[in-house]
Structures are given as C-alpha cells and as structure tokens.
Design an enzyme around this catalytic site. Structure first.
Site, PDB file in Angstrom:
ATOM      1  N   ASP A  32      14.587  -0.487   0.675  1.00  0.00           N
ATOM      2  CA  ASP A  32      15.439  -0.866   1.793  1.00  0.00           C
ATOM      3  C   ASP A  32      16.370  -1.940   1.623  1.00  0.00           C
ATOM      4  O   ASP A  32      17.598  -1.688   1.120  1.00  0.00           O
ATOM      5  CB  ASP A  32      14.365  -1.234   3.049  1.00  0.00           C
ATOM      6  CG  ASP A  32      14.795  -1.142   4.333  1.00  0.00           C
ATOM      7  OD1 ASP A  32      16.274  -0.877   4.401  1.00  0.00           O
ATOM      8  OD2 ASP A  32      14.162  -1.977   5.224  1.00  0.00           O
ATOM      9  N   ARG A  88       0.813  -1.118  -0.207  1.00  0.00           N
ATOM     10  CA  ARG A  88      -0.077   0.119   0.199  1.00  0.00           C
ATOM     11  C   ARG A  88       0.896   1.205   0.051  1.00  0.00           C
ATOM     12  O   ARG A  88       0.416   2.134  -0.315  1.00  0.00           O
ATOM     13  CB  ARG A  88      -0.718   0.047   1.321  1.00  0.00           C
ATOM     14  CG  ARG A  88      -1.953  -1.066   1.139  1.00  0.00           C
ATOM     15  CD  ARG A  88      -2.577  -1.149   2.487  1.00  0.00           C
ATOM     16  NE  ARG A  88      -2.928  -2.366   2.895  1.00  0.00           N
ATOM     17  CZ  ARG A  88      -3.146  -3.031   4.113  1.00  0.00           C
ATOM     18  NH1 ARG A  88      -3.268  -2.151   5.000  1.00  0.00           N
ATOM     19  NH2 ARG A  88      -3.210  -4.351   4.230  1.00  0.00           N
ATOM     20  N   GLY A  89       2.255   1.161   0.372  1.00  0.00           N
ATOM     21  CA  GLY A  89       2.943   2.370   0.785  1.00  0.00           C
ATOM     22  C   GLY A  89       2.881   3.068  -0.615  1.00  0.00           C
ATOM     23  O   GLY A  89       3.145   4.616  -0.235  1.00  0.00           O
ATOM     24  N   ARG A  94       0.358   6.746   7.484  1.00  0.00           N
ATOM     25  CA  ARG A  94       0.466   6.960   6.054  1.00  0.00           C
ATOM     26  C   ARG A  94      -0.085   8.363   5.654  1.00  0.00           C
ATOM     27  O   ARG A  94       0.363   8.714   4.519  1.00  0.00           O
ATOM     28  CB  ARG A  94      -0.383   5.903   5.455  1.00  0.00           C
ATOM     29  CG  ARG A  94       0.129   4.289   5.714  1.00  0.00           C
ATOM     30  CD  ARG A  94      -0.700   3.483   4.580  1.00  0.00           C
ATOM     31  NE  ARG A  94      -0.647   1.995   5.098  1.00  0.00           N
ATOM     32  CZ  ARG A  94       0.604   1.328   4.713  1.00  0.00           C
ATOM     33  NH1 ARG A  94       1.480   1.631   3.930  1.00  0.00           N
ATOM     34  NH2 ARG A  94       0.549  -0.007   5.105  1.00  0.00           N
ATOM     35  N   PHE A 139      13.816   4.324  10.942  1.00  0.00           N
ATOM     36  CA  PHE A 139      12.532   3.898  10.245  1.00  0.00           C
ATOM     37  C   PHE A 139      11.558   5.220  10.161  1.00  0.00           C
ATOM     38  O   PHE A 139      11.162   5.729  10.888  1.00  0.00           O
ATOM     39  CB  PHE A 139      11.713   2.973  11.449  1.00  0.00           C
ATOM     40  CG  PHE A 139      10.648   2.222  10.732  1.00  0.00           C
ATOM     41  CD1 PHE A 139      11.166   0.985   9.919  1.00  0.00           C
ATOM     42  CD2 PHE A 139       9.448   2.646  11.070  1.00  0.00           C
ATOM     43  CE1 PHE A 139       9.930   0.315   9.302  1.00  0.00           C
ATOM     44  CE2 PHE A 139       8.178   1.894  10.226  1.00  0.00           C
ATOM     45  CZ  PHE A 139       8.797   0.746   9.531  1.00  0.00           C
ATOM     46  N   ASP A 194       3.981   3.312   6.314  1.00  0.00           N
ATOM     47  CA  ASP A 194       3.523   3.190   7.653  1.00  0.00           C
ATOM     48  C   ASP A 194       4.099   2.740   8.781  1.00  0.00           C
ATOM     49  O   ASP A 194       5.498   2.102   8.323  1.00  0.00           O
ATOM     50  CB  ASP A 194       2.207   2.081   7.474  1.00  0.00           C
ATOM     51  CG  ASP A 194       2.764   0.837   7.131  1.00  0.00           C
ATOM     52  OD1 ASP A 194       3.399   0.469   6.408  1.00  0.00           O
ATOM     53  OD2 ASP A 194       2.197  -0.195   7.977  1.00  0.00           O
ATOM     54  N   LYS A 245      17.289   3.670   0.990  1.00  0.00           N
ATOM     55  CA  LYS A 245      18.071   3.494   2.061  1.00  0.00           C
ATOM     56  C   LYS A 245      19.310   2.845   1.571  1.00  0.00           C
ATOM     57  O   LYS A 245      19.228   1.689   1.730  1.00  0.00           O
ATOM     58  CB  LYS A 245      17.196   2.549   3.435  1.00  0.00           C
ATOM     59  CG  LYS A 245      16.441   3.749   4.307  1.00  0.00           C
ATOM     60  CD  LYS A 245      16.083   2.448   5.405  1.00  0.00           C
ATOM     61  CE  LYS A 245      14.923   3.036   5.882  1.00  0.00           C
ATOM     62  NZ  LYS A 245      14.301   1.947   7.000  1.00  0.00           N
ATOM     63  N   GLU A 254       7.580   2.531  -6.171  1.00  0.00           N
ATOM     64  CA  GLU A 254       7.738   1.910  -4.868  1.00  0.00           C
ATOM     65  C   GLU A 254       7.816   3.317  -3.767  1.00  0.00           C
ATOM     66  O   GLU A 254       8.402   4.334  -4.171  1.00  0.00           O
ATOM     67  CB  GLU A 254       9.149   1.260  -4.727  1.00  0.00           C
ATOM     68  CG  GLU A 254       9.361   0.430  -3.361  1.00  0.00           C
ATOM     69  CD  GLU A 254       8.255  -0.463  -2.739  1.00  0.00           C
ATOM     70  OE1 GLU A 254       7.115  -0.134  -2.537  1.00  0.00           O
ATOM     71  OE2 GLU A 254       8.577  -1.695  -2.592  1.00  0.00           O
ATOM     72  N   ASP A 255       7.422   3.192  -2.567  1.00  0.00           N
ATOM     73  CA  ASP A 255       7.756   4.000  -1.530  1.00  0.00           C
ATOM     74  C   ASP A 255       9.090   4.275  -1.150  1.00  0.00           C
ATOM     75  O   ASP A 255       9.712   5.313  -0.953  1.00  0.00           O
ATOM     76  CB  ASP A 255       6.674   3.807  -0.374  1.00  0.00           C
ATOM     77  CG  ASP A 255       6.679   2.550   0.267  1.00  0.00           C
ATOM     78  OD1 ASP A 255       7.392   1.615  -0.128  1.00  0.00           O
ATOM     79  OD2 ASP A 255       6.025   2.253   1.397  1.00  0.00           O
ATOM     80  N   GLY A 289      15.988  -4.202  -0.646  1.00  0.00           N
ATOM     81  CA  GLY A 289      16.009  -4.509  -2.150  1.00  0.00           C
ATOM     82  C   GLY A 289      15.343  -5.782  -2.538  1.00  0.00           C
ATOM     83  O   GLY A 289      15.218  -5.954  -3.620  1.00  0.00           O
ATOM     84  N   ASN A 290      14.846  -6.556  -1.495  1.00  0.00           N
ATOM     85  CA  ASN A 290      14.234  -7.822  -1.717  1.00  0.00           C
ATOM     86  C   ASN A 290      13.027  -7.728  -2.581  1.00  0.00           C
ATOM     87  O   ASN A 290      12.806  -8.147  -3.558  1.00  0.00           O
ATOM     88  CB  ASN A 290      13.935  -8.276  -0.324  1.00  0.00           C
ATOM     89  CG  ASN A 290      15.119  -9.002   0.297  1.00  0.00           C
ATOM     90  OD1 ASN A 290      16.012  -9.728  -0.334  1.00  0.00           O
ATOM     91  ND2 ASN A 290      15.231  -9.108   1.527  1.00  0.00           N
ATOM     92  N   THR A 291      12.177  -6.713  -2.317  1.00  0.00           N
ATOM     93  CA  THR A 291      10.904  -6.253  -2.692  1.00  0.00           C
ATOM     94  C   THR A 291      11.126  -6.231  -4.284  1.00  0.00           C
ATOM     95  O   THR A 291      10.434  -6.684  -4.991  1.00  0.00           O
ATOM     96  CB  THR A 291      10.132  -5.239  -1.980  1.00  0.00           C
ATOM     97  OG1 THR A 291      10.004  -5.767  -0.795  1.00  0.00           O
ATOM     98  CG2 THR A 291       8.720  -5.318  -2.682  1.00  0.00           C
TER      99      THR A 291
HETATM  100  P1  IMP Z   1      12.867  -3.975   1.008  1.00  0.00           P
HETATM  101  O1  IMP Z   1      12.141  -5.241   0.372  1.00  0.00           O
HETATM  102  O2  IMP Z   1      13.661  -4.493   2.110  1.00  0.00           O
HETATM  103  O3  IMP Z   1      13.515  -3.235  -0.024  1.00  0.00           O
HETATM  104  O4  IMP Z   1      11.652  -3.238   1.714  1.00  0.00           O
HETATM  105  C1  IMP Z   1      10.522  -2.747   0.918  1.00  0.00           C
HETATM  106  C2  IMP Z   1       9.586  -2.426   1.611  1.00  0.00           C
HETATM  107  O5  IMP Z   1       9.410  -2.295   3.225  1.00  0.00           O
HETATM  108  C3  IMP Z   1       8.677  -0.810   1.310  1.00  0.00           C
HETATM  109  O6  IMP Z   1       8.059  -1.086   0.517  1.00  0.00           O
HETATM  110  C4  IMP Z   1       8.102  -0.648   2.670  1.00  0.00           C
HETATM  111  O7  IMP Z   1       6.922  -1.235   2.587  1.00  0.00           O
HETATM  112  C5  IMP Z   1       8.762  -1.461   3.846  1.00  0.00           C
HETATM  113  N1  IMP Z   1      10.028  -0.497   4.640  1.00  0.00           N
HETATM  114  C6  IMP Z   1      11.099  -0.565   4.343  1.00  0.00           C
HETATM  115  N2  IMP Z   1      11.786   0.267   5.173  1.00  0.00           N
HETATM  116  C7  IMP Z   1      10.764   1.053   5.738  1.00  0.00           C
HETATM  117  C8  IMP Z   1      10.730   2.052   6.678  1.00  0.00           C
HETATM  118  O8  IMP Z   1      11.396   2.815   7.066  1.00  0.00           O
HETATM  119  N3  IMP Z   1       9.303   2.581   7.070  1.00  0.00           N
HETATM  120  C9  IMP Z   1       8.156   1.890   6.439  1.00  0.00           C
HETATM  121  N4  IMP Z   1       8.288   0.848   5.690  1.00  0.00           N
HETATM  122  C10 IMP Z   1       9.525   0.562   5.108  1.00  0.00           C
HETATM  123 MG    MG Z   2       5.959  -1.262   0.331  1.00  0.00          MG
END
Ligand code: IMP
Ligand code: MG
Length: 179
Positions: free
Chosen positions: A104, A44-45, A166, A153, A160, A132, A100-101, A106-108
């Site tokens: 972090d 949803r971000g 949000r 965070f 969120d 990040k 993407e919001d 990079g997995n997503t």
């Molecule tokens: P990744 O897969 O670790 O890159 O994370 C991506 C997802 O984690 C983002 O789409 C967010 O939903 C969530 N996320 C990562 N870091 C934060 C943060 O600092 N605040 C809120 N959500 C986060």
């Molecule tokens: Mg997200």
C-alpha cells in the site's frame, strides 16, 4: 457475496490464475541459478497466499514467517513499522523471497527490506499478491507482482478488516460505511 462486501475485485478464478503465473515466474527466475531459496511470509495477511504460492514454485525451498505491526485494527498505515515476531532462520548467504499480501504505502516492505539486507542474504526479492500503486509513499521495487488494485480497502484471501474476512476465497471491497 459475504455481507459487508460491496464488490469483487479479484475473483476466485483470477486468484488461482495469478498465483499460478507468479509461481511460474518465480520458478523460472530461481531455477536458472543454483538457489538456496528461503520464502518468508509476512504474517498474518500473507498466510493464504503463501500456502498457495509455495505449491506453485517447482523448486526446493524452505519457508519462514515474520510478523510486523503497522496497521492495528484500523485502515491507515503509520510509517512506524515494528517487528513483533522475528525469523527463526539465518538468512546469511541465502536467496530470500519476501511474500506480502498487499503493498500500500510501501512502509512495511521498505522497512523489512532494509532490515533483512543488513543480515547479508545472497539475494533479496519481493513478491506481493496485491499492489495499490496510487497509495505509495516509499518507493519499493516489486519483483513479482500479482494484481494492481485501486485505492479501495480490500479484504479476503488473507487480508482482513479488524481481523475478519481473511477466509474469503476472493478479494472484495469492504463497504466503506463500515470503516
Ligand atoms: P503498507 O506498509 O502501507 O505498504 O501496508 C502494508 C500492510 O497494510 C499490508 O500488509 C496489510 O496488512 C495492510 N493493508 C494495506 N492496505 C490494505 C487493504 O486494502 N486491506 C487490508 N489490509 C491492508
Ligand atoms: Mg500485512
């Protein structure tokens, strides 16, 4: 400031300027091609950023959304990313921009890029509002990047903590004693 927020990382004004800049970069990039642009928001971000961003892209486009799960209500990313809600649109032969919001670990992004590449788009680019870089586990190339932030965070502007915050119009740092 909202209670629970200890610091503002990106002010409302900086949010607006960043979205305008990204919109201009994206418009310049796709405007030079005969693009069939489909902008895909990851829910949803990304919903707030996505709504602002598409209005700054001065080109014909379509939108769709996808929901992936990675975080649940916690704050640490698992490498295990699942599709909760898939696209409604075929992407074959089209120019795809994933929105993407925050990136972090990079997995997503790396999972969604691999998955969508298999559906044979003409092109696939990615855009994130926040980045990040110090938290990266998977190497992903970000084509359109908003603001780099430290390992805190972040909440607000669509992001969120346990589904709250949000609606804040800025990006704030959450009080770590709440985590
Ligand atoms: P990744 O897969 O670790 O890159 O994370 C991506 C997802 O984690 C983002 O789409 C967010 O939903 C969530 N996320 C990562 N870091 C934060 C943060 O600092 N605040 C809120 N959500 C986060
Ligand atoms: Mg997200």
């Amino acid at each position: 400031m909202e209670s629970g927020i200890v610091k503002i990382l990106v002010t409302e004004e900086e949010v607006k300027n960043t979205v305008k800049r990204l919109g201009a970069e994206i418009t310049a990039f796709y405007g030079q091609k005969d693009a069939d642009l489909l902008v895909i928001g990851l829910l949803r971000g990304s919903f707030v950023f996505m709504a602002d961003l598409v209005r700054e892209i001065k080109l014909p486009l379509m939108i769709d959304f996808m929901t992936l799960s990675s975080y649940g209500d916690g704050t640490s990313s698992s490498g295990d990313v699942k599709v909760v809600l898939d696209l409604d649109t075929s992407i074959e032969g089209r120019d795809i921009l994933i929105v993407e919001d925050i990136v972090d670990t990079g997995n997503t992004f790396s999972k969604v890029i691999r998955m969508l590449q298999n559906r044979n788009p003409r092109s696939l680019k990615v855009c994130t509002f926040l980045n990040k870089p110090v938290c990266r586990v998977k190497d992903v190339k970000i084509d359109f990047c908003g603001v780099d932030i430290p390992d805190k965070f972040a909440v607000g502007y669509g992001l969120d903590y346990a589904q709250r915050y949000r609606n804040l119009p800025y990006i704030g740092v959450l009080d770590e004693t709440l985590l």
